[in-house]
Scaffold this active site. Structure first.
Site, PDB file in Angstrom:
ATOM      1  N   GLY C  41      18.210 -57.835  24.779  1.00 24.91           N
ATOM      2  CA  GLY C  41      18.408 -59.213  24.085  1.00 24.91           C
ATOM      3  C   GLY C  41      18.057 -59.454  22.832  1.00 24.91           C
ATOM      4  N   HIS C  42      17.284 -58.412  22.180  1.00 20.17           N
ATOM      5  CA  HIS C  42      16.435 -58.794  21.292  1.00 20.17           C
ATOM      6  C   HIS C  42      16.480 -57.202  20.010  1.00 20.17           C
ATOM      7  CE1 HIS C  42      13.182 -59.183  18.109  1.00 20.17           C
ATOM      8  NE2 HIS C  42      13.209 -60.290  18.361  1.00 20.17           N
ATOM      9  N   TYR C  43      17.728 -56.950  19.480  1.00 16.10           N
ATOM     10  CA  TYR C  43      19.011 -57.900  19.653  1.00 16.10           C
ATOM     11  C   TYR C  43      20.143 -56.884  20.231  1.00 16.10           C
ATOM     12  CZ  TYR C  43      16.368 -60.766  16.409  1.00 16.10           C
ATOM     13  OH  TYR C  43      15.502 -61.354  15.866  1.00 16.10           O
TER      14      TYR C  43
END
Lengths: 87, 172, 132
Positions: C41-43
């Site tokens: 999620g990053h990223y």
């Protein structure tokens, strides 16, 4: 020049504060050592130095005044001027 | 008040690193957000059969990340025009204090104030609370808007872990 | 302690005491695998280790090398931290630590580098009293 302004602004304390803010050893921060040329201070760090000085001494830097903080001597003179200017 | 859709539109972060649930209020130089901590956070998925009470403490540095993403939302708002094609990089932090730990069931409220904005660099400060008790206080965090190409691994010039802003991967 | 990063520090140089200065120093490496959960999620399609996760690795390494006199102290603050270069999947963090007694506690100063050069620096402050 008000006495307390000078008393509150201790040169060695300012040297330590500046060294810690730019992650340098106090011994590397000579009176006229240029932060940018000699100590690799970039625009991000320069802004941090200004914010730390403002908070520590309760003073305000205008944007164009920020460039004057290039060495310990120039920082000392600028902070002292601002401390003594205040009512 | 900005809800999940607005947050996802503004931040490139996604699960499991999207750590802001809702924006309560946002002004030109101040913002408040909320992040609930649940027993279902992904980090707790690794706990063994009988974890100690302390193992349920939410990771301290993710508290800071949650606050910093709130700062990112304030920063992208105040940098509307020029954010396109640029990424906000987490530059530095100073005097971040951890006052207490946070556990499932706590709801964090982050408060971020914009202290200085000088050309592409912003300095922000603030506090995070659980209920009315301070959890984290942030002396200053500096973020900078930089062109995206500074993030390529080969790029030797100064760059640092990006925080938010338009999606780095976007080709649009 | 529950952390965001899975990787654990490997000891490169055991904690050593310098009787002259009273300081302790140590060196650790942390292999950041592509399987670290944060990267999803990053990223999405542009994995970069979050700055706070670099700090978490420093903390974990610091707490593997706590000087005897500093045992039982709590992480009270990040005095300062600076992020110089991005960390990507597959990078190995080289963490140099120095512990010194300071301000009613102990300060752990860290320099973090990857194969491409300096990545971050940080100063952590540890104190006696429990969380408020």
């Amino acid at each position: 020049m008000t006495i307390d302004a000078v008393a509150r602004l201790d040169r060695e304390e300012l040297r330590t504060l500046l060294a810690e803010t730019i992650d340098a050893d106090v011994s590397d921060v000579g009176d006229d050592t240029d932060f940018v040329e000699s100590l690799g201070v970039d625009s991000l760090m320069a802004l941090e130095v200004v914010v730390v000085l403002e908070r520590k001494y309760g003073i305000k830097f205008a944007e164009q005044e920020m460039r004057t903080v290039r060495t310990l001597n120039s920082a000392y003179d600028e902070v002292l001027r601002k401390l003594t200017e205040r009512p | 008040m900005i809800g999940p859709a607005g947050i996802r539109a503004a931040l490139p972060h996604r699960y499991p690193m999207l750590l802001v649930d809702r924006i309560l209020s946002a002004g030109a130089d101040e913002i408040r957000s909320v992040k609930a901590v649940t027993l279902n956070e992904p980090w707790y998925g690794r706990l063994g059969a009988e974890p100690a009470e302390a193992d349920f403490a939410y990771p301290d540095f993710l508290l800071l990340e949650s606050w910093t993403q709130t700062a990112g939302l304030l920063a992208t708002r105040s940098d509307e025009g020029s954010a396109a094609g640029r990424t906000m990089l987490f530059g530095s932090l100073r005097d971040v204090q951890f006052h207490r730990q946070v556990f499932p069931g706590d709801v964090l409220e982050h408060h971020v104030r914009l202290q200085r904005a000088v050309n592409d660099t912003l300095v922000l400060e603030g506090v995070s609370r659980a209920g009315d008790r301070p959890v984290l206080t942030i002396g200053s965090v500096t973020v900078a808007f930089r062109p995206q190409e500074q993030l390529d691994p080969e790029h030797a010039a100064r760059n640092s872990a990006p925080l938010t802003g338009s999606r780095p991967g976007d080709t649009s | 302690m529950t952390t965001a990063v899975l990787a654990r520090p490997e000891t490169v140089r055991e904690p050593a005491h310098d009787p002259g200065t009273g300081k302790w120093s140590a060196r650790y490496s942390v292999a950041i695998g592509a399987d670290e959960p944060v990267f999803a999620g990053h990223y999405p399609d542009f994995p970069i280790l979050p700055g706070v996760c670099v700090l978490e690795c420093v903390r974990t390494a610091a707490e593997d090398s706590v000087p005897p006199e500093a045992a039982g102290l709590r992480l009270a603050a990040v005095e300062s931290g600076r992020f110089l270069a991005a960390v990507h999947p597959g990078d190995v963090l080289d963490i140099e630590l120095v512990w010194e007694a300071r301000d009613a506690g102990w300060r752990c100063s860290a320099k973090v580098a990857t194969g491409r050069g300096p990545a971050a620096s940080a100063r952590l402050h540890y104190r006696r009293e429990a969380a408020a």
